[in-house]
Design an enzyme around this catalytic site. Structure first.
Site, PDB file in Angstrom:
ATOM      1  CB  SER A 135      -0.862  -0.029   1.260  1.00  0.00           C
ATOM      2  OG  SER A 135      -1.597   1.156   1.383  1.00  0.00           O
ATOM      3  CE  LYS A 161      -4.575   0.064   0.273  1.00  0.00           C
ATOM      4  NZ  LYS A 161      -5.157  -0.712   1.385  1.00  0.00           N
ATOM      5  CE  LYS A 163      -3.991   3.868   2.149  1.00  0.00           C
ATOM      6  NZ  LYS A 163      -5.219   3.298   2.746  1.00  0.00           N
ATOM      7  CG  ASP A 188      -7.707   2.287   0.626  1.00  0.00           C
ATOM      8  OD1 ASP A 188      -8.873   2.741   0.710  1.00  0.00           O
ATOM      9  OD2 ASP A 188      -7.117   1.755   1.581  1.00  0.00           O
ATOM     10  CD  GLU A 213      -8.678  -0.972   0.677  1.00  0.00           C
ATOM     11  OE1 GLU A 213      -7.701  -1.099  -0.097  1.00  0.00           O
ATOM     12  OE2 GLU A 213      -8.562  -1.026   1.904  1.00  0.00           O
ATOM     13  CG  ASP A 238     -10.405  -0.997   5.039  1.00  0.00           C
ATOM     14  OD1 ASP A 238     -10.703  -1.389   6.159  1.00  0.00           O
ATOM     15  OD2 ASP A 238      -9.302  -0.449   4.815  1.00  0.00           O
ATOM     16  CE  LYS A 262      -7.074  -2.131   6.791  1.00  0.00           C
ATOM     17  NZ  LYS A 262      -7.287  -0.682   6.727  1.00  0.00           N
ATOM     18  N   GLY A 290      -3.701  -4.004   6.204  1.00  0.00           N
ATOM     19  CA  GLY A 290      -2.689  -3.671   7.204  1.00  0.00           C
ATOM     20  C   GLY A 290      -3.009  -2.342   7.848  1.00  0.00           C
TER      21      GLY A 290
HETATM   22  O1  OSB Z   1      -7.096   1.796   4.528  1.00  0.00           O
HETATM   23  O2  OSB Z   1      -5.820   0.109   4.379  1.00  0.00           O
HETATM   24  C1  OSB Z   1      -6.050   1.231   4.837  1.00  0.00           C
HETATM   25  C2  OSB Z   1      -3.031   2.320   6.909  1.00  0.00           C
HETATM   26  C3  OSB Z   1      -3.647   3.002   7.924  1.00  0.00           C
HETATM   27  C4  OSB Z   1      -5.013   3.146   7.907  1.00  0.00           C
HETATM   28  C5  OSB Z   1      -5.775   2.599   6.870  1.00  0.00           C
HETATM   29  C6  OSB Z   1      -5.157   1.885   5.861  1.00  0.00           C
HETATM   30  C7  OSB Z   1      -3.765   1.775   5.868  1.00  0.00           C
HETATM   31  C8  OSB Z   1      -3.008   1.111   4.811  1.00  0.00           C
HETATM   32  C9  OSB Z   1      -1.637   0.617   5.201  1.00  0.00           C
HETATM   33  O3  OSB Z   1      -3.362   1.033   3.658  1.00  0.00           O
HETATM   34  C10 OSB Z   1      -1.419  -0.797   4.921  1.00  0.00           C
HETATM   35  C11 OSB Z   1      -0.110  -1.241   5.520  1.00  0.00           C
HETATM   36  O4  OSB Z   1      -0.074  -1.575   6.724  1.00  0.00           O
HETATM   37  O5  OSB Z   1       0.863  -1.249   4.788  1.00  0.00           O
HETATM   38 MG    MG Z   2      -8.267   0.621   3.158  1.00  0.00          MG
END
Ligand code: OSB
Ligand code: MG
Length: 376
Positions: A135, A161, A163, A188, A213, A238, A262, A290
């Site tokens: 991510s 992925k 953001k 995401d 996402e 999510d 998660k 994560g």
């Molecule tokens: O939406 O998946 C998410 C990190 C913090 C809060 C929300 C998200 C995330 C990530 C990080 O996408 C994923 C990772 O731990 O690498």
């Molecule tokens: Mg997410």
């Protein structure tokens, strides 16, 4: 096993690189760890709540409060055969799922050690290696993002992925696809869009994304279902999925075609496994999300990812992407083909580096039956 005491500890860990989502930038993690002291093995759990209540209602501080005041006392002095009995003891408290998950998962951790089997086997896992994705947060420039993607593609990760948010989406996807037309790519939004932006979101269909996402509100299925009807790109939920009923409702409504599980967001392994089952029976693939975990939460994510319907690469990646030094040994490593080899030793399969944890600790408290000491 009898739960004799619970140590609650906050550690601080600076990220190797800041992580930015549509709701903000994180440079240093405050991580809440719990240790269950039993008459058998010691179990460790990580609370995945963030520093601020922006991803969900919970934060490190609300989780500490919930554990100290209610959830810890509900477990102290209790004797349980199995971790699956923990949720019932915590059920009186509404919400606070990340706080509950940290405690329940610590009991799973202890139970696997007591039974001398790997945690993933205790959970019903079957996969011996898990495919990994990354991510990648919002960066200061497009060039910086492309460089990061290049690093991760070269490291072997099987899905990228990114953001996204208004102003950091279509143009970014165009540049990524110009350079890597065929990689598994997803995005995401962390709830950065509204239904007024349907025409804009339809442009995402051009980029052959594996999924988008949580594009809309964090607590919504209904409007996601309306949006999914208008998009070719699969929606993955999510934030909106908290339990097995949510998963079933979202699937029946057509609000998503994929679910990100998660374990903290859903309150622990019991609920995560149940959601996995609901999705599996409906033909909906899942993957493990994560929350910028330390090695402790990461090792629990690896165990969960071994269940059979975790068929898409998750956000479970190597320790070194986050930390200069991780709190477990060995650190989590990803092969050049983009897989994590699942440990075969009993328990979580990674040793806790207690000395390092001591040096990272900023506060700690041990809860015991009917009395609470400030330090232990
Ligand atoms: O939406 O998946 C998410 C990190 C913090 C809060 C929300 C998200 C995330 C990530 C990080 O996408 C994923 C990772 O731990 O690498
Ligand atoms: Mg997410």
């Amino acid at each position: 096993m009898k739960i004799e005491a619970i140590t609650l500890r906050e550690i601080r860990m600076p990220l190797v690189h800041f992580f930015e989502t549509s709701f903000g930038r994180t440079t240093e993690r405050r991580i809440l760890l719990v240790t269950l002291h039993t008459d058998g093995p010691e179990g460790w759990g990580e609370c995945v709540a963030g520093e601020d209540p922006f991803y969900s209602e919970e934060s490190v501080d609300t989780a500490s409060y919930a554990i100290e005041r209610y959830l810890g006392p509900a477990l102290l002095g209790k004797t349980l055969d199995k971790a699956a009995d923990v949720p019932a003891l915590l059920g009186k408290v509404r919400g606070h799922r990340m706080a509950k998950g940290a405690l329940e998962n610590a009991f799973w951790d202890a139970e696997a050690q007591q039974k001398q089997i790997p945690l993933w086997k205790l959970l019903g896992g079957t996969q011996t290696e898990i495919p990994c994705g990354v991510s990648i947060g919002i960066q200061n420039s497009h060039e910086q993002l492309l460089e990061k993607i290049e690093t991760e593609v070269n490291a072997g990760y099987r899905r990228i992925k990114v953001k996204c948010k208004p102003g950091w989406d279509v143009e970014v996807f165009e540049k990524i696809r110009a350079r890597w037309p065929a990689i598994f790519l997803s995005c995401d939004a962390n709830s950065a869009y509204t239904l007024d932006q349907v025409e804009h979101l339809k442009m995402f269909d051009r980029f052959n994304l594996l999924m988008i996402e949580q594009p809309l509100w964090h607590d919504d299925f209904y409007f996601h279902a309306r949006l999914q009807k208008q998009l070719k790109t699969s929606i993955c939920l999510d934030e909106a999925i908290h339990n097995r009923r949510d998963a079933q409702a979202a699937i029946e409504l057509g609000a998503c075609k994929i679910i990100n599980i998660k374990v903290g967001r859903v309150g622990g392994f019991s609920e995560a496994v149940a959601i996995h089952g609901v999705a599996q029976r409906s033909g909906i693939p899942v993957w493990c999300g994560g929350m910028l975990e330390s090695g402790i939460g990461r090792s629990h994510n690896i165990a969960l990812s071994t269940l059979p319907n975790f068929t898409l690469p998750g956000d479970v990646s190597a320790s070194k992407r986050y930390w200069k030094e991780d709190v477990i040994e060995p650190e989590v490593e990803v092969s050049p083909q983009g897989y994590i080899k699942v440990p075969t030793t009993p328990g979580r399969g990674f040793k806790i580096r207690t000395d390092l944890i001591e040096t990272l600790t900023v506060r700690q408290q041990t809860l015991r039956n009917k009395s609470t000491s400030a330090a232990d």
